[in-house]
Design a protein around this motif. Structure first.
Motif, mmCIF file in Angstrom:
data_model
loop_
_atom_site.group_PDB
_atom_site.id
_atom_site.type_symbol
_atom_site.label_atom_id
_atom_site.label_comp_id
_atom_site.label_asym_id
_atom_site.label_seq_id
_atom_site.Cartn_x
_atom_site.Cartn_y
_atom_site.Cartn_z
ATOM 1 N N VAL A 1 0.791 -1.290 0.059
ATOM 2 C CA VAL A 1 0.397 0.091 -0.183
ATOM 3 C C VAL A 1 0.902 1.257 0.168
ATOM 4 C CG1 VAL A 1 -1.792 1.486 1.174
ATOM 5 C CG2 VAL A 1 -1.868 -1.488 1.142
ATOM 6 N N GLN A 2 0.269 2.299 -1.115
ATOM 7 C CA GLN A 2 1.459 3.519 -0.517
ATOM 8 C C GLN A 2 0.566 4.521 -0.976
ATOM 9 O OE1 GLN A 2 4.392 3.382 -4.000
ATOM 10 N NE2 GLN A 2 5.838 2.145 -2.321
ATOM 11 N N LEU A 3 0.749 5.858 -0.394
ATOM 12 C CA LEU A 3 0.220 7.004 -0.155
ATOM 13 C C LEU A 3 0.744 7.821 -0.194
ATOM 14 C CD1 LEU A 3 -2.748 6.370 2.476
ATOM 15 C CD2 LEU A 3 -3.683 6.050 0.414
ATOM 16 N N GLN A 4 0.658 8.821 -1.487
ATOM 17 C CA GLN A 4 1.712 9.921 -1.890
ATOM 18 C C GLN A 4 0.538 11.426 -1.940
ATOM 19 O OE1 GLN A 4 4.962 10.307 -2.017
ATOM 20 N NE2 GLN A 4 4.518 12.545 -1.689
ATOM 21 N N GLY A 34 -8.790 9.398 4.308
ATOM 22 C CA GLY A 34 -9.539 10.994 5.108
ATOM 23 C C GLY A 34 -7.839 11.778 4.874
ATOM 24 N N TRP A 35 -7.705 13.043 5.719
ATOM 25 C CA TRP A 35 -7.596 13.751 5.252
ATOM 26 C C TRP A 35 -7.219 14.049 7.475
ATOM 27 C CZ3 TRP A 35 -3.609 15.179 1.345
ATOM 28 C CH2 TRP A 35 -4.143 14.820 0.706
ATOM 29 N N PHE A 36 -5.628 14.341 6.928
ATOM 30 C CA PHE A 36 -5.598 14.506 9.134
ATOM 31 C C PHE A 36 -4.082 15.898 8.563
ATOM 32 C CE2 PHE A 36 -7.595 11.231 10.686
ATOM 33 C CZ PHE A 36 -7.915 10.348 9.466
ATOM 34 N N ARG A 37 -3.677 16.549 9.300
ATOM 35 C CA ARG A 37 -3.424 17.510 9.629
ATOM 36 C C ARG A 37 -2.528 17.607 10.974
ATOM 37 N NH1 ARG A 37 -6.723 22.709 8.629
ATOM 38 N NH2 ARG A 37 -7.729 22.877 11.198
ATOM 39 N N GLN A 38 -1.385 18.068 11.259
ATOM 40 C CA GLN A 38 -0.636 18.206 11.888
ATOM 41 C C GLN A 38 0.458 19.587 12.383
ATOM 42 O OE1 GLN A 38 2.280 15.357 13.680
ATOM 43 N NE2 GLN A 38 1.779 16.008 16.009
ATOM 44 N N ALA A 39 -0.879 20.309 13.228
ATOM 45 C CA ALA A 39 -0.054 22.269 13.388
ATOM 46 C C ALA A 39 1.468 21.779 13.914
ATOM 47 C CB ALA A 39 -0.490 23.214 13.800
ATOM 48 N N PRO A 40 2.770 22.824 14.006
ATOM 49 C CA PRO A 40 3.472 22.855 14.465
ATOM 50 C C PRO A 40 3.239 22.753 15.940
ATOM 51 C CG PRO A 40 4.089 24.344 12.832
ATOM 52 C CD PRO A 40 2.436 23.476 12.652
ATOM 53 N N GLY A 41 3.513 21.747 16.893
ATOM 54 C CA GLY A 41 3.837 21.773 18.854
ATOM 55 C C GLY A 41 1.943 21.787 18.928
ATOM 56 N N LYS A 42 1.231 20.962 17.565
ATOM 57 C CA LYS A 42 -0.276 20.506 17.786
ATOM 58 C C LYS A 42 -0.200 19.388 17.814
ATOM 59 C CE LYS A 42 -2.417 24.794 17.492
ATOM 60 N NZ LYS A 42 -3.803 25.672 16.408
ATOM 61 N N GLU A 43 -1.344 18.563 18.324
ATOM 62 C CA GLU A 43 -1.597 17.371 17.864
ATOM 63 C C GLU A 43 -2.344 16.648 16.984
ATOM 64 O OE1 GLU A 43 -2.289 15.106 22.586
ATOM 65 O OE2 GLU A 43 -3.721 15.269 21.778
ATOM 66 N N ARG A 44 -1.604 15.553 16.064
ATOM 67 C CA ARG A 44 -2.322 16.120 15.147
ATOM 68 C C ARG A 44 -3.688 15.599 14.504
ATOM 69 N NH1 ARG A 44 -0.538 9.988 12.461
ATOM 70 N NH2 ARG A 44 -2.160 9.670 14.384
ATOM 71 N N GLU A 45 -4.739 16.324 13.859
ATOM 72 C CA GLU A 45 -6.341 16.401 13.973
ATOM 73 C C GLU A 45 -7.089 15.855 12.740
ATOM 74 O OE1 GLU A 45 -7.944 19.970 14.328
ATOM 75 O OE2 GLU A 45 -6.719 21.008 12.754
ATOM 76 N N GLY A 46 -7.839 15.104 12.427
ATOM 77 C CA GLY A 46 -8.261 14.771 11.521
ATOM 78 C C GLY A 46 -9.138 15.611 10.566
ATOM 79 N N VAL A 47 -9.503 15.846 9.188
ATOM 80 C CA VAL A 47 -9.818 17.069 8.844
ATOM 81 C C VAL A 47 -10.819 16.514 8.209
ATOM 82 C CG1 VAL A 47 -9.825 19.173 6.940
ATOM 83 C CG2 VAL A 47 -7.339 18.328 8.749
ATOM 84 N N SER A 48 -10.758 15.990 7.392
ATOM 85 C CA SER A 48 -11.611 15.581 6.330
ATOM 86 C C SER A 48 -11.951 13.665 6.100
ATOM 87 C CB SER A 48 -12.037 16.762 5.033
ATOM 88 O OG SER A 48 -12.806 15.894 4.289
ATOM 89 N N CYS A 49 -12.840 13.640 5.799
ATOM 90 C CA CYS A 49 -12.725 12.186 5.112
ATOM 91 C C CYS A 49 -14.012 11.575 4.142
ATOM 92 C CB CYS A 49 -12.753 11.254 6.607
ATOM 93 S SG CYS A 49 -13.672 9.330 5.853
ATOM 94 N N ILE A 50 -13.381 10.702 3.013
ATOM 95 C CA ILE A 50 -14.381 10.392 2.255
ATOM 96 C C ILE A 50 -14.805 8.658 1.952
ATOM 97 C CG2 ILE A 50 -13.075 10.845 0.478
ATOM 98 C CD1 ILE A 50 -15.116 11.782 -1.432
ATOM 99 N N CYS A 95 -2.549 12.166 3.802
ATOM 100 C CA CYS A 95 -3.803 11.424 3.852
ATOM 101 C C CYS A 95 -3.859 9.364 4.475
ATOM 102 C CB CYS A 95 -4.311 11.306 2.080
ATOM 103 S SG CYS A 95 -2.670 11.020 1.520
ATOM 104 N N ALA A 96 -4.769 9.583 4.319
ATOM 105 C CA ALA A 96 -4.334 8.255 5.180
ATOM 106 C C ALA A 96 -5.472 7.073 4.955
ATOM 107 C CB ALA A 96 -4.481 8.273 6.472
ATOM 108 N N ARG A 97 -5.265 5.771 4.710
ATOM 109 C CA ARG A 97 -7.049 4.551 4.522
ATOM 110 C C ARG A 97 -7.129 4.134 5.480
ATOM 111 N NH1 ARG A 97 -5.784 -0.527 2.032
ATOM 112 N NH2 ARG A 97 -5.222 -1.464 4.157
ATOM 113 N N TRP A 110 -0.591 5.559 6.102
ATOM 114 C CA TRP A 110 -0.487 7.010 6.094
ATOM 115 C C TRP A 110 0.895 6.629 4.976
ATOM 116 C CZ3 TRP A 110 -2.345 10.608 9.309
ATOM 117 C CH2 TRP A 110 -3.261 9.919 10.438
ATOM 118 N N GLY A 111 0.437 8.075 4.000
ATOM 119 C CA GLY A 111 1.381 8.138 3.368
ATOM 120 C C GLY A 111 2.087 9.502 3.653
ATOM 121 N N HIS A 112 3.153 10.135 3.092
ATOM 122 C CA HIS A 112 4.117 10.981 3.694
ATOM 123 C C HIS A 112 3.301 12.195 3.513
ATOM 124 C CE1 HIS A 112 7.734 8.928 4.296
ATOM 125 N NE2 HIS A 112 7.297 8.206 3.204
ATOM 126 N N GLY A 113 3.703 13.357 4.536
ATOM 127 C CA GLY A 113 3.384 14.409 4.639
ATOM 128 C C GLY A 113 3.131 15.796 3.607
#
Length: 120
Positions: A1-4, A34-50, A95-97, A110-113
Motif C-alpha cells: 500500500v502506498q499513499l503519496q 481521510g485527510w489529517f493535519r499536524q500543526a507545529p506544537g499541536k496534536e494531529r487532527e482529522g480534517v476530512s474523510c470521504i 492522507c490515510a487509508r 499513512w502517506g508522507h505529508g
C-alpha cells in the motif's frame, strides 16, 4: 500500500490550494480515505474523510464551507480543495487509508505529508 500526498506550498491568507493523495498497490474504491493535519506544537487532527464511493463526506467544523474532499477512483486519487485559507490552516497534511469503506473505522496506512504554509 502506498499513499503519496502532494500539492502543498506557501500561500497567502485567503488563497487556495488543492492537495492530491495518489494511491497505489491497492484498490482505492474499496476504502475510505481521510485527510489529517499536524500543526507545529499541536496534536494531529482529522480534517476530512470521504467514504469509498464518495457518498459520504465529513469535515471538522473549522474547515466546513472552505474545504472540499473528493475522489477519482479511476485515477486512484483523492483530493482536498482548500479555499479561503487562514494562517491557522498551516500544517503538514497527510492522507490515510481507513481499514474499510466507511469513515467510521480506523486508519491503517499513512502517506508522507505535504506542508501547507499560510502566511503573508
Amino acid at each position: 500500500v502506498q499513499l503519496q500526498a502532494s500539492g502543498g506550498g506557501l500561500i497567502q491568507p485567503g488563497g487556495s490550494l488543492k492537495l492530491s493523495c495518489a494511491a497505489s498497490r491497492f484498490t482505492l474504491n474499496a476504502y475510505a480515505i481521510g485527510w489529517f493535519r499536524q500543526a507545529p506544537g499541536k496534536e494531529r487532527e482529522g480534517v476530512s474523510c470521504i467514504s469509498a464511493f464518495g457518498s459520504s463526506t465529513y469535515y471538522i467544523d473549522s474547515v466546513k464551507g472552505r474545504f472540499t474532499i473528493s475522489r477519482d477512483n479511476a485515477k486512484s486519487t483523492v483530493y482536498l480543495q482548500m479555499n479561503s485559507l487562514k494562517p491557522d490552516d498551516t500544517a503538514v497534511y497527510y492522507c490515510a487509508r481507513y481499514s474499510s469503506y466507511s469513515c467510521s473505522g480506523r486508519t491503517d496506512y499513512w502517506g508522507h505529508g505535504t506542508l501547507v504554509t499560510v502566511s503573508s
